[in-house]
Scaffold this active site. Structure first.
Site, mmCIF file in Angstrom:
data_model
loop_
_atom_site.group_PDB
_atom_site.id
_atom_site.type_symbol
_atom_site.label_atom_id
_atom_site.label_comp_id
_atom_site.label_asym_id
_atom_site.label_seq_id
_atom_site.Cartn_x
_atom_site.Cartn_y
_atom_site.Cartn_z
ATOM 1 N N GLY A 56 18.324 -1.925 -15.702
ATOM 2 C CA GLY A 56 19.487 -2.881 -16.388
ATOM 3 C C GLY A 56 19.710 -2.653 -17.793
ATOM 4 O O GLY A 56 18.635 -2.221 -18.498
ATOM 5 N N CYS A 82 12.053 0.395 -14.321
ATOM 6 C CA CYS A 82 12.726 0.396 -15.621
ATOM 7 C C CYS A 82 12.712 -1.490 -16.244
ATOM 8 O O CYS A 82 11.541 -1.951 -16.640
ATOM 9 C CB CYS A 82 14.074 0.989 -15.886
ATOM 10 S SG CYS A 82 14.404 1.324 -17.301
ATOM 11 N N TYR A 83 13.799 -1.697 -16.146
ATOM 12 C CA TYR A 83 14.112 -3.195 -16.623
ATOM 13 C C TYR A 83 12.803 -4.140 -15.754
ATOM 14 O O TYR A 83 12.500 -5.151 -16.146
ATOM 15 C CB TYR A 83 15.364 -3.774 -16.431
ATOM 16 C CG TYR A 83 15.573 -5.247 -17.072
ATOM 17 C CD1 TYR A 83 15.531 -5.304 -18.369
ATOM 18 C CD2 TYR A 83 15.763 -6.256 -16.108
ATOM 19 C CE1 TYR A 83 15.776 -6.672 -18.850
ATOM 20 C CE2 TYR A 83 16.175 -7.544 -16.531
ATOM 21 C CZ TYR A 83 16.084 -7.610 -17.713
ATOM 22 O OH TYR A 83 16.150 -8.962 -18.352
ATOM 23 N N HIS A 165 12.808 6.427 -13.692
ATOM 24 C CA HIS A 165 13.641 6.274 -12.639
ATOM 25 C C HIS A 165 13.339 7.325 -11.600
ATOM 26 O O HIS A 165 13.755 8.526 -11.419
ATOM 27 C CB HIS A 165 15.136 6.568 -13.198
ATOM 28 C CG HIS A 165 15.506 5.663 -14.033
ATOM 29 N ND1 HIS A 165 16.115 4.278 -13.320
ATOM 30 C CD2 HIS A 165 15.481 5.061 -15.314
ATOM 31 C CE1 HIS A 165 16.508 3.240 -14.294
ATOM 32 N NE2 HIS A 165 16.106 4.069 -15.423
ATOM 33 N N GLU A 167 14.394 7.512 -8.785
ATOM 34 C CA GLU A 167 15.734 7.672 -7.640
ATOM 35 C C GLU A 167 16.635 8.783 -8.259
ATOM 36 O O GLU A 167 17.542 9.028 -7.425
ATOM 37 C CB GLU A 167 16.551 6.367 -7.629
ATOM 38 C CG GLU A 167 17.084 5.773 -8.838
ATOM 39 C CD GLU A 167 16.387 4.982 -9.949
ATOM 40 O OE1 GLU A 167 15.341 5.045 -9.815
ATOM 41 O OE2 GLU A 167 16.827 4.109 -10.764
ATOM 42 N N ASP A 222 36.050 7.942 8.562
ATOM 43 C CA ASP A 222 35.942 6.433 8.706
ATOM 44 C C ASP A 222 36.498 5.838 9.417
ATOM 45 O O ASP A 222 35.980 4.864 10.117
ATOM 46 C CB ASP A 222 36.072 5.992 7.097
ATOM 47 C CG ASP A 222 35.274 6.668 5.923
ATOM 48 O OD1 ASP A 222 34.058 7.194 6.375
ATOM 49 O OD2 ASP A 222 35.692 6.852 5.056
ATOM 50 N N LYS A 370 28.503 7.113 3.937
ATOM 51 C CA LYS A 370 29.211 8.328 4.731
ATOM 52 C C LYS A 370 28.091 8.855 5.737
ATOM 53 O O LYS A 370 28.807 9.155 6.725
ATOM 54 C CB LYS A 370 29.905 9.160 3.580
ATOM 55 C CG LYS A 370 30.848 10.034 4.257
ATOM 56 C CD LYS A 370 32.404 9.588 4.448
ATOM 57 C CE LYS A 370 33.350 10.247 4.041
ATOM 58 N NZ LYS A 370 34.499 9.564 3.768
#
Ligand code: XMP
Length: 514
Positions: A56, A82-83, A165, A167, A222, A370
């Site tokens: 954050g 992180c945060y 991070h 990710e 979708d 998706k």
């Protein structure tokens, strides 16, 4: 989700929160994003499989919230990123210091403590505050080159924290850290199965009893998956409408015909070319065109609802939409509306039907990405070529003829688009590009056709590679392919003497030209 245990990702506002969810789902752990406030409210009563505290933009020194409820259950696994790491560090008696220079970008980290992780990793850092001393309950497992603490774990609780991070794709083998957390620390098994996601959607759809459902059906993945699922529940009470505003491609008309033949539910084509053309006459500003197209969609649906009321005595109660999870995440982000983002383009899907229509929303896909929708589509036995079509924007060719729309220019785009599409398919390149289309530039240039001089307009080819449309690179397909397409367009589309290729990446260019 009702029938699936969840990992909760507590969103402290990092730009990467959505990516954490995607990564975990790809690894097989069902996860959802939850706001800090909601998590604090419900954590006492509900127990997730694990908590992930995201990064954050704020500093722990400015955050006076009491997060002890995240740590009161000693068996609840928690991963801080992180945060999130600084919160964990502070809570367990470590010392966090205010950043002076911080670390941004790539960093090299080295293992300090035995674990099944590799000895070294290149990772992505983006922080200013950092954990300087781990205290007595946390032990350092990785350090960065400049001796910042890069990763810690608790000595006897299922808690781990990473300063970097895992990710983002800039972190080498970031999944190792998630796998290590779930396998060795949290001891949580993978639990994401597409059949359970489908079952969840079905349970959700069943909760709208006796609904008379209107579906704005574009034929895209979708709305197709949403409508197929809804049909299984509502049967003949589902009414799908495909609005032909005259700004769709030949391939879309064919696709709808194909779906009409192959699917059990009915799709009514609403012929509205003249209505849209009349509204768009004399309009050349891109934003105005988009707004008019969006508003005209609503007008057409309002007319349809009225027609069904008056002629068939059918009162619609619900609107079925294929909204996906990324749209929902955007709307719950804690920083939504606080930033200074400017409108680049007004996107529209038939999202906002007006209040006065009093239709309640049904959004069965709003927890899904998706790729998951495609997997569910496969379970529903929908064909791959329907599920893996390129994206096509709501305003369609309306934003692919630059400036004012004329029938002749729309024809030029339709015909050239069809050639591009046919060549992609016949040369087996359709799946090698993420999106491909043609644009009419209403500017005449000189050329020769046969023995004579030609003075005609330009077609631009736009083909891009992307993951989610947020960034994109132009597709580097073989020159021989482009040559064939250009040759066919100049030969077969009357009024076109020149074909150009758009080699702009996004940013700075957007994918569509208007
Ligand atoms: P841009 O042009 O913003 O496009 O780089 C990113 C992606 O979004 C699609 N797009 C739209 N999709 N309604 C939609 O449903 C819209 O109004 C719209 N405008 C752009 C575009 O085709 C690309 O895939």
């Amino acid at each position: 989700m009702k029938n699936i245990d969840e990992v909760w990702i507590v969103d402290f506002g990092s730009q990467y929160t959505q990516l954490i969810t995607r990564r975990l789902r790809e690894l097989g752990y069902y996860s959802e994003i939850i706001t800090v406030e909601d998590c604090l409210k419900v954590i006492q009563e509900s127990r997730p499989l694990a908590l992930i505290l995201s990064g954050g933009p704020q500093s722990v020194f400015d955050d006076k919230t009491d997060y002890s409820s995240f740590f009161t259950d000693p068996s609840l696994p928690v991963l801080g990123i992180c945060y999130g790491m600084q919160l964990i560090g502070q809570y367990f008696g470590g010392t966090v210091v205010k950043g002076i220079s911080g670390e941004y970008g790539k960093a090299h980290i080295v293992k300090k403590k035995h674990s099944e992780l590799k000895d070294k990793y290149d990772v992505w850092m983006s922080h200013s505050d950092h954990l300087e001393n781990p205290g007595s309950e946390l032990e350092v497992i990785f350090e960065s080159k400049n001796e910042y603490i890069a990763a810690v774990k608790h000595i006897n609780k299922p808690i781990m924290a990473l300063q970097f991070h895992p990710e983002v794709h800039h972190t080498e083998n970031g999944d190792d850290f998630f796998n290590y957390f779930f396998d060795s620390i949290a001891k949580v098994d993978k639990n994401l199965e597409f059949s359970s996601l489908l079952e969840h959607c079905r349970v959700y759809l069943k909760s709208f009893e006796n609904a008379k459902v209107l579906c704005a059906f574009s034929g895209g993945v979708d709305s197709l998956v949403a409508a197929q699922m809804a049909y299984e529940i509502y049967g003949e009470s589902l009414y799908c409408f495909f609005v032909d505003h005259g700004l769709v491609r030949y391939q879309d008309n064919h696709h709808i015909e194909l779906l009409q033949k192959n699917l059990d539910f009915k799709i009514e084509v609403v012929e509205a070319k003249d209505y849209f053309f009349e509204k768009l006459q004399g309009v050349s500003d891109p934003e105005q065109k988009r707004k008019i197209i969006g508003k005209s969609f609503i007008d057409i649906f309002e007319k349809k609802v009225k027609e069904y009321q008056e002629s068939h005595n059918i009162e619609f109660t619900h609107l079925l939409q294929g909204t996906l999870y990324p749209d929902v995440i955007e709307s719950i982000s804690p920083f939504k509306g606080k930033g200074k983002s400017v409108t680049i383009k007004s996107h529209h899907n038939v999202g906002g039907l007006p209040e006065r229509m009093k239709l309640k929303l049904i959004e069965p896909l709003n927890k899904l990405f998706k790729d998951e929708v495609r997997q569910i589509g496969s379970l529903l036995k929908l064909k791959d070529e329907w599920l893996y079509r390129h994206p096509f924007p709501g305003p369609g060719i309306g934003v692919r003829v630059l400036g004012e729309l004329t029938g002749d220019r729309v024809r030029k785009v339709k015909e050239s688009d069809q050639i591009l599409y046919e060549e992609l398919v016949s040369q087996n390149l359709y799946n090698k590009t993420w999106q491909a289309f043609t644009v009419c530039i209403p500017q005449k240039t000189v050329g020769v056709k046969g023995d004579g001089r030609a003075y005609e307009e330009i077609i631009a080819l736009r083909l891009v590679d992307s993951v989610d449309g947020m960034t994109a690179n132009f597709s580097q397909l073989p020159y021989s392919f482009f040559e064939k397409v250009a040759s066919r367009i100049t030969n077969e589309v009357s009024g076109i003497t020149r074909v150009v290729l758009d080699i702009t990446n996004k940013p700075p260019g957007t994918i569509e030209w208007e």
